[in-house]
Design an enzyme around this catalytic site. Structure first.
Site, PDB file in Angstrom:
ATOM      1  CB  CYS A 148     -98.645  63.392  25.680  1.00 37.15           C
ATOM      2  SG  CYS A 148     -99.449  64.359  24.300  1.00 37.15           S
ATOM      3  CG  HIS A 174     -95.534  61.519  26.220  1.00 41.25           C
ATOM      4  ND1 HIS A 174     -95.988  61.260  24.853  1.00 41.25           N
ATOM      5  CD2 HIS A 174     -95.704  62.986  26.396  1.00 41.25           C
ATOM      6  CE1 HIS A 174     -96.057  62.725  23.951  1.00 41.25           C
ATOM      7  NE2 HIS A 174     -96.501  63.493  24.795  1.00 41.25           N
ATOM      8  CD  GLN A 224     -90.548  66.499  29.379  1.00 43.19           C
ATOM      9  OE1 GLN A 224     -89.190  67.558  29.398  1.00 43.19           O
ATOM     10  NE2 GLN A 224     -91.503  66.577  28.925  1.00 43.19           N
ATOM     11  CE  LYS A 235     -91.129  67.617  24.192  1.00 38.54           C
ATOM     12  NZ  LYS A 235     -91.707  68.282  25.004  1.00 38.54           N
ATOM     13  CG  ASP A 289     -89.630  59.277  26.268  1.00 41.75           C
ATOM     14  OD1 ASP A 289     -89.079  60.176  25.638  1.00 41.75           O
ATOM     15  OD2 ASP A 289     -91.238  59.682  26.178  1.00 41.75           O
TER      16      ASP A 289
END
Length: 410
Positions: A363, A122, A202, A225, A199
């Site tokens: 993204c 991303h 997700q 999220k 990151d």
């Protein structure tokens, strides 16, 4: 996990919400998730019962806010098996990744040091390091992906050397949904003296996470999220790193004292990074979202998503009009195109049938060459999606082609 239809009653957006005259089917959960009543109630409770600032005042209301704020921090720490003082509140994963890049990179990186990322990342996991490279002379290098777009431990080992000081990767990529072998990457990177920045935007909402077992140095994620509010997120950082990187924003609440000569003494983490009035209602909503997910059980939630994804993909891969890009991904992300149809036109066709999916480059603009397409459609699942919704989605997929997708415009 509780019965799926009972769970859906917790979400006001799933109650009689329509789009284009159809019952809403929300398959854009990688972008943001829907919010249960318990999260909305936590936010409303702050505004209607205990409105005051945090960590500022000495009256009963302020003490109640302080307790609720720090209790939310503890819940988030427990979710990922961290210590409470290793959780820093941010506006989301993007701010967290920027804070780490500038706080660590500008202090420790020098000319010809290497930062490893991948082309699946991303923008928030790449652009801050690009800027750090401009300022320090460090270099950005990309771990090669295989033909499917996966990052393997073998590829990582092939590019790792003593010049690498930072490895910054998504645990689950937001386009293809593949899970990276993060524990093995941390072990190998640490053997070379590099730090690992994860990151988790997700992964934290969908998987059981144990940062101590993974042994990452930093991990970032966003509340929105994972059933929480927008505008709030968190960094996990090993405490010794939080002590030794720089805060990128200064102000009230983060300093112990300062004088007119410019001498500043910062507070200990996490307060060091939380200048100014924080997003208090967001923090309390974040804590309520974690409670909600913990009550469902992260293992059960993940297993349900995988079962539903397998059902959908097993049908989609037999459709001659559909091009699948991540058939065997380990997440709830399904990335595809309708053959001979531009992704945005396909998404508009799904919208016309009440199905919310995302289209574009998501993204991750470096991935288009790997995928050999300018844009894709992404359907992303969560635990409140149902088999009935999957069947409706599959019916629309089966009927999608150049003519039906363009007919909606006429």
């Amino acid at each position: 996990m509780r019965n799926i239809y009972e769970i859906r009653q917790d979400f006001p957006m799933l109650q009689n919400k329509q789009m284009q005259g159809h019952d809403l089917i929300y398959f854009d959960n990688s972008a943001t998730t829907l919010k249960p009543y318990s999260v909305l109630d936590a936010i409303a409770y702050y505004y209607t019962n205990i409105t005051s600032n945090a960590h500022r005042s000495d009256y009963d209301l302020a003490f109640a806010v302080d307790q609720a704020y720090e209790n939310a921090r503890l819940k988030i720490a427990e979710l990922i098996h961290a210590n409470k003082n290793e959780i820093v509140f941010t506006s989301g994963a993007s701010e967290g990744l920027n804070l780490i890049a500038y706080g660590y990179g500008l202090r420790y990186l020098k000319e010809d040091d290497v930062i490893l990322v991948s082309e699946a990342e991303h923008a928030s996991c790449v652009l801050p390091w690009m800027r750090v490279c401009e300022k320090t002379g460090a270099r950005l290098k990309y771990i090669p992906l295989n033909e499917e777009g996966k990052l393997t431990i073998e590829a990582f080992r092939s590019i790792m050397d003593a010049n690498v000081k930072v490895v910054a990767l998504a645990q689950i990529s937001n386009v293809l949904g593949y899970e990276v072998p993060m524990k093995e990457i941390c072990e190998f990177a640490h053997a070379y003296g590099a730090i690992v920045v994860v990151d988790g935007a997700q992964s934290v909402p969908h998987l059981p996470i144990d940062v101590k077992d993974m042994d990452c140095d930093f991990l970032t994620f966003s509340a929105h999220k994972m059933c929480g509010p927008t505008g709030i997120g968190a960094i996990y950082g090993k405490y010794e790193w939080l002590e030794n990187i720089d805060a990128w924003m200064l102000g009230g609440g983060s300093n112990a004292r300062f004088d007119a000569c410019g001498h500043i003494l910062m507070k200990k983490p996490p307060a060091k990074f939380e200048s100014g009035t924080q997003n208090i209602e967001g923090v309390l909503g974040f804590g309520a979202a974690v409670d909600y997910l913990q009550d469902l059980g992260m293992h059960q939630l993940h297993a349900y998503e995988q079962k539903l994804r397998h059902y959908i993909v097993s049908h989609m891969k037999r459709m001659e009009n559909i091009r699948l890009y991540n058939e065997d991904a380990q997440s709830g992300i399904i990335t595809f195109n309708v053959k001979d149809v531009f992704a945005q036109d396909a998404a508009s066709y799904f919208n016309a049938h009440g199905i919310a999916v995302r289209s574009g480059q998501h993204c991750a603009k470096l991935l288009s060459e790997q995928l050999k397409t300018a844009a894709t459609v992404r359907a992303s699942l969560y635990f409140y999606n149902t088999r009935a919704e999957a069947d409706e989605f599959l019916k629309v997929c089966a009927n999608a082609d150049m003519h039906t997708c363009l007919d909606i415009y006429f």
